[in-house]
Enzyme design. Structure first.
Site: not given
Ligand code: DX5
Ligand code: ZN
Length: 219
Positions: A6, A30, A32, A34, A63, A65, A134, A172
């Protein structure tokens, strides 16, 4: 095991360099996204993904969110997403969004947050290439894995097998060397790791160690 580091844990001032560090050792990247609404944090959007696209051949595992992802799936596909994961909790009609993702030529995936039961997405499995379980509450990297979430991986694997589908299960959040064995034993196919990879002094070394752990489980 496929590894999808990620980028959330990478140096945001040097994203291109961060990707180069792991480009040849991992299976996916990956990303993320948000929006500050679906989760209480804001990360990056399609512009960053588009800017990175020419610098990497990796499968971009995006991903989302974000609230009502149907507003943005086309934009993320155009930015270079190969796979697009939406949250079942984020939209009124996840089936339609998954179909749109496939129609756009990307691989659709559905995700469940820690408080959502595995059964919620059973009816959506036939529309997906991957499911994302998750193992932390989405929003932030660096949290601790919630062990009960791994039971959902087992339930999903059983249902996928029962339906005779070819769907991988990604996990994840909070995954690292200390719990990788447990994660793989639950049946996870794709491991997301943020801090464990980009937080390490040598990210490619961290990936190599994860592969050694996997190999040790097979012997
Ligand atoms: C959280 C994300 C993850 C996160 C994983 O909302 O979807 O992808 O960044 O990071 P670690 O491995 O540090 O938990
Ligand atoms: Zn993620």
């Amino acid at each position: 095991m496929k590894i999808s580091p990620s980028l959330l844990a990478a140096d945001f001032a040097n994203l291109q360099r961060s990707v180069e560090k792991i480009e040849d050792t991992v299976d996916m990247l990956h990303l993320d996204v948000m929006d500050g609404l679906f989760v209480p944090n804001i990360s990056f959007g399609p512009g960053v993904i588009e800017a990175l696209r020419p610098h990497s051949k990796l499968f971009f595992d995006v991903h989302l969110m974000i609230e009502r992802p149907e507003r943005y799936v086309e934009v993320f596909r155009r930015a270079g997403a190969d796979g697009i994961t939406i949250h079942v909790e984020s939209t009124e009609n996840p089936a339609e969004v998954l179909k749109t993702i496939r129609a756009l030529g990307a691989k659709p995936a559905i995700s469940i947050s820690p408080d959502t039961e595995a059964e919620t997405i059973f009816p959506l499995l036939s529309l997906c290439d991957m499911v994302l379980v998750m193992t932390v509450y989405p929003g932030f990297g660096g949290q601790k894995l919630i062990p009960r979430c791994l039971d959902k991986v087992k339930a999903l694997k059983a249902e996928i097998a029962r339906l005779g589908l070819n769907i991988s299960v990604e996990a994840d959040g909070g995954i690292g060397n200390a719990n990788l064995a447990e994660v793989l034993e639950a049946g996870v196919d794709v491991v997301v790791a943020g801090s464990a990879v980009f937080g390490a002094a040598a990210p490619s070394e961290a990936v190599a160690q994860m592969r050694e752990i996997e190999a040790s489980l097979k012997t």
